[in-house]
Design a protein around this motif. Structure first.
Motif, mmCIF file in Angstrom:
data_model
loop_
_atom_site.group_PDB
_atom_site.id
_atom_site.type_symbol
_atom_site.label_atom_id
_atom_site.label_comp_id
_atom_site.label_asym_id
_atom_site.label_seq_id
_atom_site.Cartn_x
_atom_site.Cartn_y
_atom_site.Cartn_z
ATOM 1 N N LEU A 50 0.882 -1.129 -0.246
ATOM 2 C CA LEU A 50 0.156 -0.040 -0.012
ATOM 3 C C LEU A 50 0.778 1.049 -0.162
ATOM 4 N N GLU A 51 0.740 2.207 -0.941
ATOM 5 C CA GLU A 51 1.405 3.306 -1.099
ATOM 6 C C GLU A 51 0.274 4.424 -1.648
ATOM 7 N N GLY A 52 0.976 5.624 -1.226
ATOM 8 C CA GLY A 52 0.224 6.772 -1.809
ATOM 9 C C GLY A 52 -1.372 6.763 -1.241
ATOM 10 N N GLU A 53 -2.284 6.929 -2.126
ATOM 11 C CA GLU A 53 -3.808 6.887 -1.887
ATOM 12 C C GLU A 53 -4.332 5.510 -1.090
ATOM 13 N N ARG A 57 -7.094 4.706 1.811
ATOM 14 C CA ARG A 57 -8.447 3.791 1.745
ATOM 15 C C ARG A 57 -8.242 2.898 2.881
ATOM 16 N N LEU A 58 -7.100 2.454 3.424
ATOM 17 C CA LEU A 58 -6.878 1.537 4.536
ATOM 18 C C LEU A 58 -7.379 2.465 5.731
ATOM 19 N N PRO A 85 -2.188 4.785 8.800
ATOM 20 C CA PRO A 85 -1.353 4.148 7.821
ATOM 21 C C PRO A 85 -0.484 5.383 7.277
ATOM 22 N N LEU A 86 -0.702 6.612 7.407
ATOM 23 C CA LEU A 86 0.104 7.651 6.973
ATOM 24 C C LEU A 86 1.432 7.794 7.656
ATOM 25 N N ARG A 87 1.601 6.838 8.665
ATOM 26 C CA ARG A 87 2.973 7.190 9.360
ATOM 27 C C ARG A 87 4.038 6.429 8.766
ATOM 28 N N LEU A 146 -10.948 -5.519 1.807
ATOM 29 C CA LEU A 146 -10.330 -4.267 1.152
ATOM 30 C C LEU A 146 -8.770 -4.882 0.526
ATOM 31 N N LEU A 147 -8.164 -5.768 1.381
ATOM 32 C CA LEU A 147 -6.702 -6.110 0.958
ATOM 33 C C LEU A 147 -6.885 -7.349 0.032
#
Ligand SMILES: Cc1cc2nc3c(=O)[nH]c(=O)nc-3n(C[C@H](O)[C@H](O)[C@H](O)COP(=O)(O)O)c2cc1C
Length: 180
Positions: A50-53, A57-58, A85-87, A146-147
């Motif tokens: 998972l990267e960026g956007e 979503r997560l 998740p933005l950490r 989602l994953l």
């Protein structure tokens, strides 16, 4: 980096930052995961990058999870959950897809945990920081969906990866050893 030196110096990062590991390095880290011991060669690991956007979503799914579990959660709490998740600039969710049969489920999960540790060490050897996260999100059916994981699969860890903003402390790790 010498293997033992890498093992002995590994710590979880306290804070990560950009830049993220390059695509080549992410693939090398995942390849290290697949070198873990695996009873029955079932290859139970599943890697979702998972990267960026995708991290947003997560985060949104994690906030939905919190809202469903705690209907009186404040907006600040929901925002904090969504931001988790933005950490890291990249997260690799590592799942275990269980094959029913003679290899016990716990051994398949153990193989995936070994894969995550290999990945942690590979990231360390490449100069990146990492954090292994689980929490309620790892057990949530909607997040598995989602994953692209099945409800009966396990999320063994979210491996947060990035450059090191704040390294974690090296603490004493006593082992209880009994020689018989
Ligand atoms: C299965 C598993 C789940 C973990 N889940 C979390 C978590 O949800 N949050 C967290 O901060 N650390 C989590 N950790 C990381 C540990 O807390 C961390 O490794 C520990 O604090 C020791 O620090 P060190 O890695 O620097 O030795 C998890 C580790 C494992 C093996």
């Amino acid at each position: 980096m010498d293997l033992l030196e890498g093992i002995e110096s590994r710590t979880s990062a306290l804070k990560l930052r950009e830049p993220a590991p390059s695509r080549v390095d992410v693939e090398r880290i995942i390849k290290a995961g697949t070198k873990a011991p695996d009873h029955g060669r079932l290859r139970p690991w599943r890697f979702i990058v998972l990267e960026g956007e995708a991290r947003k979503r997560l985060g949104a799914a994690m906030a939905d999870m919190l809202r469903a579990k705690t209907p009186d959660a404040s907006q600040a709490q929901l925002d904090a959950e969504a931001a988790k998740p933005l950490r890291a600039p990249i997260i690799i969710a590592v799942g275990a897809a269980i094959t029913k049969g003679k290899i016990p489920e716990i051994e398949q999960v153990a193989a995936v945990a070994a894969a995550i540790q290999n990945m942690f060490l590979a990231a360390h050897a490449l100069g990146y920081g990492a954090m292994w996260k689980t929490g309620a999100a790892a057990y949530d059916r909607n997040i598995k969906e989602l994953l692209g994981l099945a409800a009966e699969d396990h999320i063994v860890g979210f491996l947060y990866l990035g450059s090191i903003a704040t390294a974690g402390p090296s603490v004493a790790t006593p082992a209880e050893i009994r020689w018989l």
